[in-house]
Scaffold this motif. Structure first.
Motif, PDB file in Angstrom:
ATOM      1  N   THR A  47      -9.982 -13.993  -6.381  1.00  0.00           N
ATOM      2  CA  THR A  47      -9.720 -13.606  -4.995  1.00  0.00           C
ATOM      3  C   THR A  47      -8.427 -12.813  -4.881  1.00  0.00           C
ATOM      4  N   VAL A  48      -7.383 -13.286  -5.565  1.00  0.00           N
ATOM      5  CA  VAL A  48      -6.103 -12.584  -5.544  1.00  0.00           C
ATOM      6  C   VAL A  48      -6.228 -11.202  -6.184  1.00  0.00           C
ATOM      7  N   SER A  49      -7.005 -11.096  -7.260  1.00  0.00           N
ATOM      8  CA  SER A  49      -7.198  -9.799  -7.908  1.00  0.00           C
ATOM      9  C   SER A  49      -7.889  -8.821  -6.957  1.00  0.00           C
ATOM     10  N   SER A  50      -8.877  -9.310  -6.224  1.00  0.00           N
ATOM     11  CA  SER A  50      -9.555  -8.451  -5.248  1.00  0.00           C
ATOM     12  C   SER A  50      -8.581  -7.995  -4.163  1.00  0.00           C
ATOM     13  N   LEU A  51      -7.711  -8.898  -3.720  1.00  0.00           N
ATOM     14  CA  LEU A  51      -6.707  -8.544  -2.726  1.00  0.00           C
ATOM     15  C   LEU A  51      -5.752  -7.488  -3.265  1.00  0.00           C
ATOM     16  N   THR A  52      -5.344  -7.646  -4.508  1.00  0.00           N
ATOM     17  CA  THR A  52      -4.426  -6.678  -5.106  1.00  0.00           C
ATOM     18  C   THR A  52      -5.070  -5.304  -5.206  1.00  0.00           C
ATOM     19  N   PHE A  53      -6.330  -5.261  -5.646  1.00  0.00           N
ATOM     20  CA  PHE A  53      -7.046  -3.985  -5.695  1.00  0.00           C
ATOM     21  C   PHE A  53      -7.144  -3.367  -4.304  1.00  0.00           C
ATOM     22  N   SER A  54      -7.451  -4.183  -3.310  1.00  0.00           N
ATOM     23  CA  SER A  54      -7.592  -3.674  -1.941  1.00  0.00           C
ATOM     24  C   SER A  54      -6.285  -3.098  -1.428  1.00  0.00           C
ATOM     25  N   LEU A  55      -5.184  -3.819  -1.663  1.00  0.00           N
ATOM     26  CA  LEU A  55      -3.890  -3.314  -1.224  1.00  0.00           C
ATOM     27  C   LEU A  55      -3.528  -2.013  -1.929  1.00  0.00           C
ATOM     28  N   THR A  56      -3.863  -1.913  -3.203  1.00  0.00           N
ATOM     29  CA  THR A  56      -3.581  -0.683  -3.940  1.00  0.00           C
ATOM     30  C   THR A  56      -4.368   0.484  -3.372  1.00  0.00           C
ATOM     31  N   VAL A  57      -5.644   0.262  -3.071  1.00  0.00           N
ATOM     32  CA  VAL A  57      -6.475   1.331  -2.516  1.00  0.00           C
ATOM     33  C   VAL A  57      -5.971   1.751  -1.139  1.00  0.00           C
ATOM     34  N   VAL A  58      -5.599   0.778  -0.306  1.00  0.00           N
ATOM     35  CA  VAL A  58      -5.069   1.100   1.024  1.00  0.00           C
ATOM     36  C   VAL A  58      -3.781   1.912   0.904  1.00  0.00           C
ATOM     37  N   THR A  59      -2.941   1.546  -0.033  1.00  0.00           N
ATOM     38  CA  THR A  59      -1.698   2.286  -0.244  1.00  0.00           C
ATOM     39  C   THR A  59      -1.979   3.717  -0.685  1.00  0.00           C
ATOM     40  N   LEU A  60      -2.957   3.897  -1.564  1.00  0.00           N
ATOM     41  CA  LEU A  60      -3.330   5.239  -1.997  1.00  0.00           C
ATOM     42  C   LEU A  60      -3.850   6.065  -0.824  1.00  0.00           C
ATOM     43  N   GLN A  61      -4.653   5.462   0.027  1.00  0.00           N
ATOM     44  CA  GLN A  61      -5.160   6.177   1.197  1.00  0.00           C
ATOM     45  C   GLN A  61      -4.034   6.565   2.141  1.00  0.00           C
ATOM     46  N   LEU A  62      -3.077   5.648   2.341  1.00  0.00           N
ATOM     47  CA  LEU A  62      -1.950   5.933   3.215  1.00  0.00           C
ATOM     48  C   LEU A  62      -1.110   7.079   2.669  1.00  0.00           C
ATOM     49  N   ALA A  63      -0.828   7.045   1.376  1.00  0.00           N
ATOM     50  CA  ALA A  63      -0.029   8.113   0.772  1.00  0.00           C
ATOM     51  C   ALA A  63      -0.737   9.457   0.865  1.00  0.00           C
ATOM     52  N   SER A  64      -2.058   9.443   0.679  1.00  0.00           N
ATOM     53  CA  SER A  64      -2.821  10.684   0.728  1.00  0.00           C
ATOM     54  C   SER A  64      -2.812  11.295   2.123  1.00  0.00           C
TER      55      SER A  64
END
Length: 469
Positions: free
Chosen positions: A89-106
């Motif tokens: 569950t934590v790994s899924s959360l970490t992946f999700s946060l990383t993807v959201v951060t990438l979208q925000l930066a883009s």
């Protein structure tokens, strides 16, 4: 016959640093290598440690055994199952946060900044730890067994204890990851990361580059030349100098590349010119344009995106993207634009003190056989000035920062070609100011800045001349 000889050991060291930089850039921007290595090691540890556990547990002193897991098979399975469930569950959360951060930066800054996040070593380590812990726990879980007719009960106490400790470390790492992520999405942190990477690229690419005067001695003949066309479309990401020099020597030619690293190549269009190293009709006739083009394409790397491996201008391109994004009506953040231009000014001043001329590769007789172009100061200055001036000329603070940038670059160099480039940009900037609807105070401010840039061009600096809020 030796195919390569550099003038001194510093040029050879520079070539090696550039090659290491290309390899490092390839691996740093990929998320999977470190997590994949962690998973493999976790499987090996999960298989081997229970075996060691069974052999060692009876030989441990009582004081050490008291610190290990002391439950039975069902308790061990419960603990391991709880760790595995929570970690996935934590790994899924970490992946999700990383993807959201990438979208925000883009969307907020620039799509070209995604590489900055992709090469973040803290993200790699966090994902590797979470996935390897999950894999290790699952692997150890299979070694826990209850008492059966043919097997006695077995609890790998050392292995379960290690799983517990890894789970604790994962929790602490998750907290640190959240704090790290909150810092990474700040524009100041992004600008600093791009600044650092660009500075490293500039210094690495400056090693072994020839002076502008030296490059001008390589004159393209009026006759006897052949055009070499690219075979693959994409961005020119890197040049294999050793392979390119070997190609030139083996074919008896001089090869001059036309595009800078970072330029877009279109298949079927010329990307270089070549001619025989010795004059004569027979030598010209022996040059096979198609074969030489194929060898040239094998010596260069193209990709779907630009990289910082050998592309000096890429970091400045990222900073300019942040600048013009901040100036867009949807964001309207001129303060960020001014801060970004400050980083660009620092990089240009650094570039003014480096030798970023064309890279000259020589054969064992000291003759120039390959010329790889690099962006010069006029090109870099135009890159930094053009679009911010186009989109931010109406804001006097942005315009003032552009004047300041010119003054700082003028003060940092005495090379005539650099000063001429600053002077040309100053004329361009003044013309843009004349077209704006500034009030009287703003125009007086701009005129003061013009005079201060002119003084910097003449080698004079006035204390507090470019002070801004």
């Amino acid at each position: 016959m030796k195919f390569a000889r550099f003038d001194d050991l510093s040029r050879l060291a520079g070539r090696r640093r550039r090659r290491r930089g290309v390899a490092r850039d390839i691996w740093r921007t990929r998320l999977w290598p470190l997590p994949a290595a962690g998973v493999v090691l976790a499987v090996l540890l999960g298989v081997g440690l229970p075996i060691f556990d069974a052999w060692m547990i009876d030989n441990l002193p009582a004081q050490a055994t008291a610190l290990l897991f002391g439950g039975g098979p069902e308790s061990a399975r419960t603990v391991l199952s709880a760790i595995a469930t929570s970690l996935i569950t934590v790994s899924s959360l970490t992946f999700s946060l990383t993807v959201v951060t990438l979208q925000l930066a883009s969307s907020q800054y620039s799509p070209r900044l995604l590489r900055t996040f992709a090469q973040d070593r803290f993200v790699h380590v966090t994902l590797a730890l979470l996935l390897s812990t999950f894999t290790y726990v699952l692997t150890v879980l299979r070694a826990v067994r209850a008492s059966l007719e043919s097997h006695s009960a077995f609890v790998p106490q050392l292995s379960v204890t290690l799983a517990y400790l890894m789970a604790l470390v994962s929790v602490v790492t998750l907290v640190a990851f959240l704090a790290h992520l909150a810092r990474q999405i700040r524009v100041e942190t992004l600008l600093d990361s791009v600044h650092t990477e660009t500075l490293q690229t500039m210094r690495r690419c400056a090693d072994g580059c020839g002076q502008t005067e030296e490059a001008s001695t390589v004159v393209t003949p009026e006759t006897g030349t052949v055009l070499l066309c690219g075979t693959v479309s994409g961005f020119l990401t890197s040049v294999d100098e050793e392979a390119l020099l070997r190609t030139a020597v083996d074919t008896g030619s001089v090869v001059v590349l036309d595009p800078f690293p970072g330029a877009w190549l279109t298949a079927g269009t010329p990307i270089a010119v070549a001619w025989p190293v010795t004059e004569g009709r027979a030598e010209r006739d022996r040059l096979d344009a198609a074969g030489l083009s194929h060898l040239l394409s094998a010596a260069i790397q193209t990709g779907a995106e630009r990289t910082a491996a050998q592309d000096i201008a890429f970091g400045l391109r990222q900073i300019v993207d942040i600048t013009i994004k901040a100036l867009s009506p949807g964001i309207n953040d001129p303060t960020t634009a001014v801060h970004a231009l400050s980083h660009a000014a620092a990089l240009l001043c650094e570039a003014a003190g480096l030798n970023l001329g064309p890279l000259m590769l020589r054969d064992d007789r000291g003759r120039v056989r390959v010329v790889v172009p690099r962006p010069d100061m006029p090109a870099l200055l135009d890159l930094v000035i053009s679009q911010p001036l186009l989109y931010g000329a109406a804001d006097p603070h942005v315009t003032a920062r552009l004047f300041t940038l010119l003054g700082e670059v003028a003060w940092s160099t005495r090379r005539p070609e650099h000063l001429a480039a600053v002077h040309n940009q100053l004329l361009r900037l003044r013309a843009a100011v004349d077209r704006q609807e500034y009030d009287r105070a703003e125009r007086a401010w701009m005129e003061d800045l013009v005079r201060l840039v002119q003084a910097a061009l003449a080698g004079r600096w006035e204390q507090g001349a470019f002070r801004q809020s």
